[in-house]
Write a protein that holds these residues in place. Structure first.
Motif, PDB file in Angstrom:
ATOM      1  N   ARG A 148      61.661  39.220  49.896  1.00  0.00           N
ATOM      2  CA  ARG A 148      62.487  38.426  50.803  1.00  0.00           C
ATOM      3  C   ARG A 148      61.697  37.255  51.391  1.00  0.00           C
ATOM      4  NH1 ARG A 148      67.409  37.365  50.818  1.00  0.00           N
ATOM      5  NH2 ARG A 148      68.302  39.365  51.414  1.00  0.00           N
ATOM      6  N   GLU A 149      60.426  37.468  51.700  1.00  0.00           N
ATOM      7  CA  GLU A 149      59.589  36.392  52.213  1.00  0.00           C
ATOM      8  C   GLU A 149      59.416  35.290  51.171  1.00  0.00           C
ATOM      9  OE1 GLU A 149      57.002  39.136  55.346  1.00  0.00           O
ATOM     10  OE2 GLU A 149      56.155  38.589  53.400  1.00  0.00           O
ATOM     11  N   ASN A 150      59.291  35.690  49.898  1.00  0.00           N
ATOM     12  CA  ASN A 150      59.211  34.690  48.834  1.00  0.00           C
ATOM     13  C   ASN A 150      60.512  33.900  48.733  1.00  0.00           C
ATOM     14  OD1 ASN A 150      56.662  34.551  47.371  1.00  0.00           O
ATOM     15  ND2 ASN A 150      56.959  36.718  46.923  1.00  0.00           N
ATOM     16  N   ASP A 151      61.655  34.576  48.942  1.00  0.00           N
ATOM     17  CA  ASP A 151      62.946  33.887  48.938  1.00  0.00           C
ATOM     18  C   ASP A 151      62.993  32.845  50.058  1.00  0.00           C
ATOM     19  OD1 ASP A 151      63.792  35.470  46.834  1.00  0.00           O
ATOM     20  OD2 ASP A 151      64.863  36.901  48.123  1.00  0.00           O
ATOM     21  N   VAL A 152      62.558  33.253  51.247  1.00  0.00           N
ATOM     22  CA  VAL A 152      62.559  32.352  52.397  1.00  0.00           C
ATOM     23  C   VAL A 152      61.619  31.176  52.148  1.00  0.00           C
ATOM     24  CG1 VAL A 152      61.928  32.129  54.830  1.00  0.00           C
ATOM     25  CG2 VAL A 152      63.228  34.126  54.060  1.00  0.00           C
ATOM     26  N   LEU A 153      60.439  31.455  51.593  1.00  0.00           N
ATOM     27  CA  LEU A 153      59.469  30.398  51.318  1.00  0.00           C
ATOM     28  C   LEU A 153      60.038  29.373  50.341  1.00  0.00           C
ATOM     29  CD1 LEU A 153      56.674  29.136  51.498  1.00  0.00           C
ATOM     30  CD2 LEU A 153      55.882  30.751  49.764  1.00  0.00           C
ATOM     31  N   ALA A 154      60.709  29.848  49.304  1.00  0.00           N
ATOM     32  CA  ALA A 154      61.294  28.930  48.318  1.00  0.00           C
ATOM     33  C   ALA A 154      62.309  27.997  48.975  1.00  0.00           C
ATOM     34  CB  ALA A 154      61.963  29.726  47.202  1.00  0.00           C
ATOM     35  N   LEU A 155      63.079  28.521  49.917  1.00  0.00           N
ATOM     36  CA  LEU A 155      64.070  27.695  50.604  1.00  0.00           C
ATOM     37  C   LEU A 155      63.411  26.747  51.601  1.00  0.00           C
ATOM     38  CD1 LEU A 155      66.920  30.325  51.138  1.00  0.00           C
ATOM     39  CD2 LEU A 155      66.747  28.551  49.385  1.00  0.00           C
ATOM     40  N   MET A 156      62.294  27.165  52.184  1.00  0.00           N
ATOM     41  CA  MET A 156      61.528  26.260  53.041  1.00  0.00           C
ATOM     42  C   MET A 156      61.052  25.059  52.237  1.00  0.00           C
ATOM     43  SD  MET A 156      59.279  29.057  55.179  1.00  0.00           S
ATOM     44  CE  MET A 156      58.189  27.859  55.959  1.00  0.00           C
ATOM     45  N   VAL A 157      60.580  25.308  51.016  1.00  0.00           N
ATOM     46  CA  VAL A 157      60.102  24.235  50.143  1.00  0.00           C
ATOM     47  C   VAL A 157      61.250  23.291  49.784  1.00  0.00           C
ATOM     48  CG1 VAL A 157      59.130  23.722  47.863  1.00  0.00           C
ATOM     49  CG2 VAL A 157      58.182  25.576  49.237  1.00  0.00           C
ATOM     50  N   GLU A 158      62.456  23.838  49.668  1.00  0.00           N
ATOM     51  CA  GLU A 158      63.627  22.997  49.392  1.00  0.00           C
ATOM     52  C   GLU A 158      63.962  22.090  50.565  1.00  0.00           C
ATOM     53  OE1 GLU A 158      67.216  24.780  47.936  1.00  0.00           O
ATOM     54  OE2 GLU A 158      66.128  26.179  46.646  1.00  0.00           O
ATOM     55  N   GLY A 159      63.411  22.412  51.742  1.00  0.00           N
ATOM     56  CA  GLY A 159      63.668  21.581  52.915  1.00  0.00           C
ATOM     57  C   GLY A 159      64.703  22.143  53.865  1.00  0.00           C
ATOM     58  N   LEU A 160      65.115  23.397  53.652  1.00  0.00           N
ATOM     59  CA  LEU A 160      66.121  23.995  54.516  1.00  0.00           C
ATOM     60  C   LEU A 160      65.510  24.435  55.843  1.00  0.00           C
ATOM     61  CD1 LEU A 160      67.503  24.066  51.712  1.00  0.00           C
ATOM     62  CD2 LEU A 160      68.531  26.250  52.385  1.00  0.00           C
ATOM     63  N   ASN A 161      66.284  24.295  56.920  1.00  0.00           N
ATOM     64  CA  ASN A 161      65.827  24.800  58.210  1.00  0.00           C
ATOM     65  C   ASN A 161      66.248  26.258  58.364  1.00  0.00           C
ATOM     66  OD1 ASN A 161      68.561  24.847  59.054  1.00  0.00           O
ATOM     67  ND2 ASN A 161      68.418  22.776  59.901  1.00  0.00           N
ATOM     68  N   ASN A 162      65.905  26.883  59.484  1.00  0.00           N
ATOM     69  CA  ASN A 162      66.171  28.313  59.652  1.00  0.00           C
ATOM     70  C   ASN A 162      67.649  28.652  59.569  1.00  0.00           C
ATOM     71  OD1 ASN A 162      63.452  28.615  59.928  1.00  0.00           O
ATOM     72  ND2 ASN A 162      63.482  29.413  62.010  1.00  0.00           N
ATOM     73  N   THR A 163      68.488  27.827  60.175  1.00  0.00           N
ATOM     74  CA  THR A 163      69.930  28.082  60.144  1.00  0.00           C
ATOM     75  C   THR A 163      70.465  28.014  58.723  1.00  0.00           C
ATOM     76  OG1 THR A 163      70.208  27.171  62.372  1.00  0.00           O
ATOM     77  CG2 THR A 163      72.174  27.295  60.983  1.00  0.00           C
ATOM     78  N   GLN A 164      70.019  27.017  57.968  1.00  0.00           N
ATOM     79  CA  GLN A 164      70.473  26.881  56.577  1.00  0.00           C
ATOM     80  C   GLN A 164      69.970  28.025  55.704  1.00  0.00           C
ATOM     81  OE1 GLN A 164      68.750  22.976  56.242  1.00  0.00           O
ATOM     82  NE2 GLN A 164      70.750  21.955  56.230  1.00  0.00           N
ATOM     83  N   ILE A 165      68.723  28.452  55.950  1.00  0.00           N
ATOM     84  CA  ILE A 165      68.178  29.587  55.198  1.00  0.00           C
ATOM     85  C   ILE A 165      68.985  30.850  55.499  1.00  0.00           C
ATOM     86  CG2 ILE A 165      66.176  31.118  54.936  1.00  0.00           C
ATOM     87  CD1 ILE A 165      64.395  28.673  55.447  1.00  0.00           C
ATOM     88  N   ALA A 166      69.326  31.039  56.778  1.00  0.00           N
ATOM     89  CA  ALA A 166      70.122  32.204  57.176  1.00  0.00           C
ATOM     90  C   ALA A 166      71.470  32.209  56.460  1.00  0.00           C
ATOM     91  CB  ALA A 166      70.319  32.215  58.684  1.00  0.00           C
TER      92      ALA A 166
END
Length: 208
Positions: A148-166
């Motif tokens: 799950r942390e790897n999933d979150v990291l990948a979305l961080m790299v895409e430029g998503l903020n916390n709300t968008q990742i959620a």
């Protein structure tokens, strides 16, 4: 706020901002030291920061601004593509790194993204990080991260903020915040941009 030691660059950027009604220039500085002082007075939302300047360079100014005014977002706007410059300013807390060859629309988009907490790295800067990185002395990306942390990291790299990742992962924002905190801790990074820079250097992303 615009920070650049070249008056012609400052005036050019100022003119560019005038054609975008949602963007307003609140001040300008010719060096990093003055930029830090002006941030105390003007509290801009976003700073366009040149890197090579007298008195105090852009990376040091970025570091001081982020230490005292963490809500102010800094975009490095420079003519230089050297790996060391890119790493220094990202580690200092800049949310973006753009070359002065960007179009006005690309710069406007980057400013809006920075205001929303989303990073922007130019394709050229991203490629420099990928091409020159050795990864020596860095933790192997993802080696200690959960799935799950790897999933979150990948979305961080895409430029998503916390709300968008959620929204993307269908989890709560507090859960995202918890995962982001764990990622920063496990990868020994002090900021989201430092994590993203590490991800880019180790080849998690292959384009801008």
């Amino acid at each position: 706020m615009i920070v650049d030691d070249q008056p012609v660059v400052r005036s050019g950027l100022s003119a560019f901002l005038m054609v975008h009604p949602d963007l307003e220039m609140v001040g300008e500085a010719k060096d990093g030291a003055r930029a830090v002082r002006l941030c105390a007075q003007l509290r801009p939302d976003v700073v366009l920061m040149d890197l090579v300047m007298p008195e105090m360079d852009g990376a040091e100014a970025t570091k001081r601004i982020k230490e005292h005014y963490p809500h102010i977002q800094v975009i490095a706007l420079t003519s230089f593509k050297e790996k060391e410059l890119i790493q220094r300013v990202l580690e200092a807390g800049a949310i973006g790194y753009l070359l002065k060859s960007v179009t006005s629309e690309e710069l406007a988009t980057a400013i809006r993204s920075a205001y929303g907490g989303r990073p922007t790295l130019s394709p050229e800067a991203t490629q420099v990080l990928i091409d020159n990185a050795t990864g020596k002395g860095e933790p192997l990306l993802g080696s200690d991260l959960t799935e799950r942390e790897n999933d979150v990291l990948a979305l961080m790299v895409e430029g998503l903020n916390n709300t968008q990742i959620a929204d993307r992962l269908i989890i709560s924002r507090s859960t995202v915040k918890f995962h982001v905190s764990n990622i920063l801790s496990k990868l020994a990074c002090g900021s989201r941009m430092e994590v993203i820079a590490l991800a880019v250097r180790q080849g998690l992303v292959t384009n801008g």
